[in-house]
Design an enzyme around this catalytic site. Structure first.
Site, PDB file in Angstrom:
ATOM      1  N   GLN A  89       0.830  -1.206   0.000  1.00 48.58           N
ATOM      2  CA  GLN A  89       0.000   0.000   0.000  1.00 48.58           C
ATOM      3  C   GLN A  89       0.863   1.254   0.000  1.00 48.58           C
ATOM      4  OE1 GLN A  89      -2.384   0.609   3.544  1.00 48.58           O
ATOM      5  NE2 GLN A  89      -4.029   1.547   2.346  1.00 48.58           N
ATOM      6  N   ALA A  92       2.148   1.823  -3.400  1.00 47.16           N
ATOM      7  CA  ALA A  92       1.118   2.371  -4.287  1.00 47.16           C
ATOM      8  C   ALA A  92       0.832   3.836  -3.978  1.00 47.16           C
ATOM      9  CB  ALA A  92      -0.163   1.549  -4.152  1.00 47.16           C
ATOM     10  N   GLU A  93       0.891   4.202  -2.714  1.00 52.47           N
ATOM     11  CA  GLU A  93       0.546   5.568  -2.328  1.00 52.47           C
ATOM     12  C   GLU A  93       1.608   6.580  -2.733  1.00 52.47           C
ATOM     13  OE1 GLU A  93      -2.072   6.956  -1.077  1.00 52.47           O
ATOM     14  OE2 GLU A  93      -3.305   5.213  -0.583  1.00 52.47           O
ATOM     15  N   SER A  94       2.871   6.263  -2.455  1.00 50.07           N
ATOM     16  CA  SER A  94       3.910   7.298  -2.594  1.00 50.07           C
ATOM     17  C   SER A  94       5.170   6.827  -3.296  1.00 50.07           C
ATOM     18  CB  SER A  94       4.296   7.826  -1.213  1.00 50.07           C
ATOM     19  OG  SER A  94       4.897   6.788  -0.441  1.00 50.07           O
ATOM     20  N   TYR A 188      -6.611   0.126  -7.524  1.00 50.13           N
ATOM     21  CA  TYR A 188      -5.807   0.304  -6.308  1.00 50.13           C
ATOM     22  C   TYR A 188      -5.835  -0.966  -5.456  1.00 50.13           C
ATOM     23  CZ  TYR A 188      -4.688   2.484  -1.701  1.00 50.13           C
ATOM     24  OH  TYR A 188      -4.164   2.813  -0.475  1.00 50.13           O
TER      25      TYR A 188
END
Length: 362
Positions: A89, A92-94, A188
């Site tokens: 996660q 994927a986020e940053s 996502y």
């Protein structure tokens, strides 16, 4: 009769046959401990329960930046979710950029919006990796707890629901009663679950002793157990309504222990947890009667429930100590050979567990 039972057992890989006072099981080669500790496989990626649950984590290697691996494991313990999910996660986020800022103002490794950070940041800095990862664990744990009941009602995946809630907001998940039909959110969730399932996100872990010095927290390990029909006097546990040193008595004690109920009278007993229907094969039905989540997705602290009705009317239950990135789970349990009426650990594919019964509300 022994030949018939052996023939049936050969059809079911690693299925335990448990009777009160008797245990028969097949131990495949992948389940044998490599370090003499009784559980786990050296080299598998995993997240271990916090110290309250009996084993601690030791992490090395993996694709998570080395300096942040311990933070990811701490967040996983906080949330009760696999470390691989949280690591994928963050990717994927940053893209592991602690200074990332999105066009809409999301900040840091975990891409918190300021309003959400005010609730879960605990006064920290969203651009500080440790603060950000800790807040991610708190928020994901809150989302998981908020949405797991909906997942149980709809037959959905509570981990997917929590991820979708992180991306689109929990209100959207509740409105659509599942992962919302937004392309971004669906991609996502799928991307994170696929990446986490690749097994390359959290370093090697090995089950080690908890700070208490032992992994067996059961207080009646030396009590007399039932090995006759009828059971002899003194083998019943009046505190739980079960028999000493059976799998069911261990699990009830562990559920109490994990919520801080560590001396009688306990929060959970056979009477209120299972309506007096304490045989292991009955547990899933009792969970469903309460409206508590039952899932195919393992989480730390859940009850691993085995339906082995073709072989035994008794069934078996254990507790989930770790959810491994290689799709196995580390179980803690009583009364599986070679640990006859005693504590042991066992690593097996999560798919070989009939269902995971999530911990009841405290």
């Amino acid at each position: 009769m022994k030949k018939l039972v052996a023939g049936i057992l050969a059809l079911v890989l690693a299925t335990p046959l448990l009777l009160v006072g008797m245990v028969v099981t097949i131990m495949p080669s992948w389940a044998a401990p490599e370090d003499g500790s009784g559980g786990g496989r050296s080299g598998s990626s995993c997240v271990i329960v916090p110290a309250t649950g009996g084993v601690a984590a030791s992490a090395t290697g993996g694709n998570t930046p080395k300096e942040w691996q311990a933070y990811v494991h701490e967040a996983a313990a906080e949330s009760g979710l696999p470390a691989g999910i949280l690591a994928a996660q963050l990717e994927a986020e940053s893209g592991w950029n602690p200074r990332a800022v999105s066009p809409v103002g999301a900040q840091g490794l975990a891409q918190f919006m300021p309003a959400t950070w005010s609730s879960y940041g605990n006064g920290g800095d969203p651009f500080n990796p440790r603060d950000a990862i800790a807040a991610q664990g708190r928020y994901m744990g809150a989302l998981f707890n908020q949405l797991k009941g909906l997942a149980a009602q709809t037959g959905g995946d509570p981990v997917a629901f929590a991820l979708a809630g992180y991306n689109a907001g929990p209100g959207a998940v509740e409105k659509f009663r599942g992962v919302p039909p937004f392309g971004e959110t669906q991609n996502y969730v799928a991307k994170i679950k696929a990446k986490a399932g690749s097994g390359d996100w959290t370093g090697s872990c090995k089950a080690t002793a908890s700070p208490g010095g032992t992994q067996d927290i059961y207080p009646h390990k030396d009590a007399p157990f039932c090995n006759t029909t009828p059971c002899a006097p003194g083998t019943a546990n009046p505190e739980s309504g079960m028999y000493y040193r059976e799998c069911v008595d261990w699990v009830i004690y562990k559920l109490n222990y994990d919520i801080g109920s560590r001396a009688p009278p306990y929060k959970w007993t056979n009477a209120n947890l299972l309506n007096g229907q304490g045989m292991a094969y009955q547990w899933r039905n009792q969970w469903q009667a309460h409206g508590w989540p039952v899932s195919a997705t393992p989480v730390v602290g859940a009850v691993a429930w085995f339906d082995i009705s073709p072989l035994s009317p008794m069934g078996h239950v254990a507790t989930v100590a770790a959810v491994n990135a290689d799709a196995t789970v580390l179980l803690e349990e009583y009364n599986r050979l070679p640990n006859d009426h005693s504590y042991g650990q066992f690593t097996m594919p999560a798919t070989q567990v009939s269902a995971f019964l999530y911990p009841p509300p405290a």
